[in-house]
Design a protein around this motif. Structure first.
Motif, PDB file in Angstrom:
ATOM      1  N   LYS A  17       0.832  -1.209   0.000  1.00  0.00           N
ATOM      2  CA  LYS A  17       0.000   0.000   0.000  1.00  0.00           C
ATOM      3  C   LYS A  17       0.864   1.255   0.000  1.00  0.00           C
ATOM      4  O   LYS A  17       0.573   2.220  -0.716  1.00  0.00           O
ATOM      5  N   ILE A  18       1.929   1.240   0.793  1.00  0.00           N
ATOM      6  CA  ILE A  18       2.832   2.401   0.834  1.00  0.00           C
ATOM      7  C   ILE A  18       3.483   2.611  -0.524  1.00  0.00           C
ATOM      8  O   ILE A  18       3.555   3.744  -1.027  1.00  0.00           O
ATOM      9  N   LYS A  19       3.939   1.549  -1.138  1.00  0.00           N
ATOM     10  CA  LYS A  19       4.556   1.650  -2.467  1.00  0.00           C
ATOM     11  C   LYS A  19       3.547   2.155  -3.497  1.00  0.00           C
ATOM     12  O   LYS A  19       3.880   2.955  -4.375  1.00  0.00           O
ATOM     13  N   TYR A  20       2.297   1.694  -3.384  1.00  0.00           N
ATOM     14  CA  TYR A  20       1.249   2.153  -4.309  1.00  0.00           C
ATOM     15  C   TYR A  20       1.002   3.643  -4.141  1.00  0.00           C
ATOM     16  O   TYR A  20       0.883   4.373  -5.128  1.00  0.00           O
ATOM     17  N   LEU A  21       0.958   4.125  -2.889  1.00  0.00           N
ATOM     18  CA  LEU A  21       0.737   5.553  -2.649  1.00  0.00           C
ATOM     19  C   LEU A  21       1.911   6.392  -3.167  1.00  0.00           C
ATOM     20  O   LEU A  21       1.707   7.468  -3.739  1.00  0.00           O
ATOM     21  N   LYS A  22       3.128   5.896  -2.991  1.00  0.00           N
ATOM     22  CA  LYS A  22       4.295   6.607  -3.522  1.00  0.00           C
ATOM     23  C   LYS A  22       4.244   6.685  -5.040  1.00  0.00           C
ATOM     24  O   LYS A  22       4.514   7.731  -5.636  1.00  0.00           O
ATOM     25  N   LEU A  23       3.879   5.580  -5.669  1.00  0.00           N
ATOM     26  CA  LEU A  23       3.761   5.560  -7.129  1.00  0.00           C
ATOM     27  C   LEU A  23       2.679   6.528  -7.600  1.00  0.00           C
ATOM     28  O   LEU A  23       2.870   7.252  -8.578  1.00  0.00           O
ATOM     29  N   LYS A  24       1.574   6.544  -6.892  1.00  0.00           N
ATOM     30  CA  LYS A  24       0.476   7.456  -7.263  1.00  0.00           C
ATOM     31  C   LYS A  24       0.934   8.908  -7.143  1.00  0.00           C
ATOM     32  O   LYS A  24       0.648   9.733  -8.024  1.00  0.00           O
ATOM     33  N   ARG A  25       1.656   9.245  -6.073  1.00  0.00           N
ATOM     34  CA  ARG A  25       2.164  10.601  -5.894  1.00  0.00           C
ATOM     35  C   ARG A  25       3.138  10.980  -7.006  1.00  0.00           C
ATOM     36  O   ARG A  25       3.088  12.086  -7.543  1.00  0.00           O
ATOM     37  N   ILE A  26       4.007  10.066  -7.361  1.00  0.00           N
ATOM     38  CA  ILE A  26       4.974  10.333  -8.434  1.00  0.00           C
ATOM     39  C   ILE A  26       4.256  10.524  -9.769  1.00  0.00           C
ATOM     40  O   ILE A  26       4.593  11.424 -10.543  1.00  0.00           O
ATOM     41  N   ASN A  27       3.247   9.701 -10.038  1.00  0.00           N
ATOM     42  CA  ASN A  27       2.482   9.852 -11.283  1.00  0.00           C
ATOM     43  C   ASN A  27       1.722  11.173 -11.325  1.00  0.00           C
ATOM     44  O   ASN A  27       1.641  11.816 -12.376  1.00  0.00           O
ATOM     45  N   ASP A  28       1.164  11.591 -10.200  1.00  0.00           N
ATOM     46  CA  ASP A  28       0.475  12.886 -10.151  1.00  0.00           C
ATOM     47  C   ASP A  28       1.447  14.031 -10.419  1.00  0.00           C
ATOM     48  O   ASP A  28       1.140  14.959 -11.185  1.00  0.00           O
ATOM     49  N   LEU A  29       2.604  13.971  -9.787  1.00  0.00           N
ATOM     50  CA  LEU A  29       3.613  15.006 -10.018  1.00  0.00           C
ATOM     51  C   LEU A  29       4.067  15.003 -11.471  1.00  0.00           C
ATOM     52  O   LEU A  29       4.227  16.063 -12.084  1.00  0.00           O
TER      53      LEU A  29
END
Length: 102
Positions: A17-29
């Protein structure tokens, strides 16, 4: 033993879940940066030239060095003040401004 296995599975799920949230943040940026990159840009000197062209082609009497001063009787804001003074009630205070603050 089953309890330690359950705890390990929960930790793994948490890590996923943490890795998924980090990936989502990077994709948004990344998406924000792409949209920023696609925006039209001009240099500061071109922006200044554009402002100079606009002010020299559009009459603006707030720039008296370029357009000179208004001829007497041509200022419609001053005419509105004169009309308001002519129509005011005698008990109202005299105001030299163009605006009324309530």
């Amino acid at each position: 033993m089953t309890q330690t296995l359950a705890i390990e599975q929960q930790q793994q799920q948490l890590m996923v879940k943490i890795k998924y949230l980090k990936l989502k943040r990077i994709n948004d940026l990344n998406e924000k940066l792409r949209s920023e990159l696609g925006r039209d840009r001009i240099t500061a000197s071109n922006a200044c030239l554009s402002l100079i062209n606009y002010t020299t082609n559009h009459t603006d009497y707030t720039l008296p060095d370029v357009w000179g001063h208004l001829e007497p009787g041509k200022n419609h804001f001053r005419d509105a003040v004169r009309l308001r003074r002519a129509n005011k009630h005698p008990t109202q205070s005299d105001s030299a401004g163009c605006c009324t603050i309530v």
